[in-house]
Design an enzyme around this catalytic site. Structure first.
Site, short mmCIF file in Angstrom:
data_model
loop_
_atom_site.label_atom_id
_atom_site.label_comp_id
_atom_site.label_asym_id
_atom_site.label_seq_id
_atom_site.Cartn_x
_atom_site.Cartn_y
_atom_site.Cartn_z
N TYR A 115 -17.39 -7.49 -5.12
CA TYR A 115 -16.09 -8.48 -5.46
C TYR A 115 -14.75 -8.72 -4.45
O TYR A 115 -14.50 -7.16 -4.63
CB TYR A 115 -15.01 -8.07 -7.12
CG TYR A 115 -14.97 -9.51 -6.79
CD1 TYR A 115 -14.22 -10.57 -7.19
CD2 TYR A 115 -13.43 -8.91 -7.87
CE1 TYR A 115 -13.56 -11.67 -7.39
CE2 TYR A 115 -12.49 -9.99 -7.72
CZ TYR A 115 -12.78 -10.94 -8.40
OH TYR A 115 -12.00 -12.27 -8.43
N CYS A 116 -14.54 -9.48 -3.86
CA CYS A 116 -13.60 -9.72 -2.64
C CYS A 116 -13.42 -9.18 -1.81
O CYS A 116 -15.06 -9.04 -1.22
CB CYS A 116 -12.39 -9.67 -3.82
SG CYS A 116 -11.01 -10.12 -2.66
N LEU A 117 -13.30 -8.39 -2.09
CA LEU A 117 -12.50 -7.42 -0.75
C LEU A 117 -13.30 -6.16 -0.68
O LEU A 117 -14.25 -5.69 0.16
CB LEU A 117 -11.31 -6.59 -0.33
CG LEU A 117 -9.93 -7.95 0.13
CD1 LEU A 117 -8.68 -6.51 0.25
CD2 LEU A 117 -10.68 -8.48 1.83
#
Length: 581
Positions: A311-313
């Site tokens: 998720y995300c980074l």
């Protein structure tokens, strides 16, 4: 007065980074103090952007004439401008004079400055975006909705309450000021009552910590079905915030949903670093984070391939790990059954409005700030995100709380959003310079553990989710993985923003997603707009669609659940790292 601490020069040749810090300690110290005053914003970068715009505007008589005509035309029209579509002026009270005139004058000023800061020949695109963004932020400060004597909603509330709303607002302001000025170790009650507590109100899916090192705890969640799919699901959250965005309350927990569908789920929980971790870099997060967790997932699954989710980074880091694994050049790790990227960028050439804060000058000031502290504080980073949406996150909130005396009751997502973490100096600097500024990952220059990484090496099937209103990872930027990877990619566009679009549980009202039912290997590339025009829109949550995709990309064999940690557990979920402040 605080002074810069210079390191003692060693007898052997220092590393380049250490040598640079030693030779520039005075420069770094001065810039760090300036960055503290400006919130990390480089005044040099800002002045260069405005000089570029002003000087080109000064030699554009045609543009100036156009602006003058627009301004005079607005005066001639008596400020008659449509104020519809602006949530600040939705209340019917804004339709009455003189408040309607205030709102129309403000909207006219917005239109003028939007025209003035765009379309000036010769201005560098980045500078034009910075000037336009700054103009919007300054205008939003002076919106008539922000002042009690020009806001009819505030005046009506004051009249109806006999002035009590204004008194309550002043008390709200006083409490918030006291909270901000309080020493770090002082316990100050929450202004709206107790927040959600990890392990009690959020992050409550049962499980055990089965592995820990200096950077992560690995949580295995207890099975809730008699049999489970062979392939474990490993989730790599972003290290910017705590992991429990994916395990909020029981009704909207992605972890609980997967466990209830018969998956063995593992969650990586990052430790909250401090100044002693200043030299932890991206390679450390890869080796001690993703690779260490994959090795444990491989052990738990008995060698079965792993469904990896980022998720995300965390998704960006997972993409790097996936390329390393599929290349075969970075050591032996768990075999991957699939890779899922949730609102995660791999190409940073179009990062959205976050890119306004990414240039050499901005990063020089941010590096100096992190060098002085040893890390980037979560509150400092949160301030940047608030600046991107100051209208809703700053000014509208201040109007409600300080002028109308209202407080928004906390919820699970608000609590998570305030539960920020710190970022080590070296890691965050490497991430910003290597990925955001130079786009090394997309352009083939990124090195992991000293060896090059190419996303084109990824052959594992991928499920990629973008969200329609994402200001952190714009979905068209997320979509660029199609240009970088040779894998078969199932792309889904979910309604909502960066957080709410991912936390999109079944049964949630007004949720939908777009997808293509037939992603075929070898199919030609479609541009983001072509994909959007031809995608099917489906009502409801994308979670069941993804869960069925996971099943199709496993062998569908059900087995008895593995023992928690194969008999070795360190303590109950949510563990200790998520509780660190």
């Amino acid at each position: 007065m605080k002074t810069a601490q210079l390191k003692v020069v060693p007898t052997t040749a220092p590393k380049p980074q250490a040598a640079e810090e030693q030779s520039n300690a005075l420069d770094l110290y001065l810039q760090s103090q300036m960055a503290r005053l400006t919130g990390g914003v480089s005044p040099i970068a800002m002045s260069l952007a405005f000089q570029d715009w002003l000087q080109h505007l000064a030699v554009a008589p045609g543009k100036c004439t156009e602006l003058a005509a627009s301004y005079l035309g607005g005066l001639a029209a008596g400020g008659k401008t449509d104020i519809g579509g602006d949530s600040r002026f939705d209340n019917d009270a804004w339709r009455q004079w003189p408040y309607s005139q205030y709102a129309q004058n403000f909207k006219q000023a917005e239109q003028f400055w939007d025209q003035a800061t765009s379309g000036v020949r010769g201005v560098a695109p980045h500078h034009a975006e910075v000037v336009a963004f700054t103009a919007r932020q300054l205008l939003d400060m002076y919106s008539p909705s922000n002042f009690p004597w020009t806001n009819p909603e505030v005046l009506r509330a004051a009249a109806a309450s006999g002035g009590r709303s204004l008194i309550d607002g002043a008390l709200n302001w006083r409490r918030d000021l006291c909270r901000r000025l309080a020493p770090p170790d002082m316990a100050v009650p929450e202004p709206t009552g107790p927040s959600y507590v990890p392990g009690q109100d959020v992050a409550v899916t049962p499980g055990e910590v089965i592995f820990s090192n200096e950077l992560i705890e690995l949580i295995q969640y207890s099975p809730q079905t008699e049999q489970v799919y062979r392939e474990p699901v490993l989730i790599v959250p972003s290290w910017i915030m705590k992991y429990y965005i994916l395990d909020l309350s029981p009704h909207n927990s992605l972890v609980r949903y997967l466990v209830q569908q018969g998956h063995t789920v593992l969650m990586l929980s990052w430790r909250n670093p401090d100044q002693h971790d200043r030299d932890m870099g991206m390679d450390d997060y890869l080796r001690l984070g993703v690779f260490a967790a994959l090795d444990q997932a491989d052990r738990l699954g008995g060698g079965a391939p792993v469904h990896a989710v980022g998720y995300c980074l965390g998704g960006t880091l997972l993409a790097i790990a996936s390329a390393a694994i599929d290349s075969g050049e970075h050591g032996k790790h768990a075999k991957l059954a699939s890779v899922t990227l949730l609102a995660a960028q791999t190409d940073f050439s179009e990062p959205g409005e976050l890119g306004l804060f990414i240039d050499d000058s901005e990063l020089a000031f941010l590096d100096a700030l992190m060098w002085d502290q040893g890390y980037l504080d979560g509150d400092q980073m949160a301030a940047s995100f608030q600046l991107l949406h100051a209208r809703d996150l700053v000014w509208s909130r201040m109007m409600r709380e300080y002028l109308m005396g209202e407080r928004t009751a906390p919820n699970d997502l608000m609590t998570w959003n305030a539960d920020s973490t710190r970022l080590p100096f070296r890691m965050h600097s490497e991430y910003l310079h290597g990925l955001f500024l130079r786009n090394d990952l997309a352009e083939g220059r990124y090195l992991a553990q000293g060896k090059p990484i190419a996303l084109s090496d990824i052959r594992t099937p991928m499920f990629v989710v973008g969200t329609e209103r994402d200001h952190v990872s714009p979905w068209r930027s997320v979509y660029k993985i199609h240009l970088l990877s040779g894998a078969v990619i199932d792309f889904v566009l979910a309604s909502g923003g960066h957080n709410a679009g991912i936390v999109s549980e079944p049964g949630h009202a007004n949720r939908s997603y777009r997808c293509h039912p037939d992603n075929v290997a070898g199919a030609g590339y479609s541009s983001p707009q072509e994909w959007l025009d031809s995608a099917d829109r489906k009502e409801g949550s994308w979670w069941p669609h993804w869960q069925q995709w996971l099943v199709r990309h496993g062998d569908r064999q059900r087995v008895a659940p593995p023992a928690m940690g194969l008999g070795r557990v360190l303590g109950p979920a949510p563990g200790q790292f998520v509780l660190q402040h």
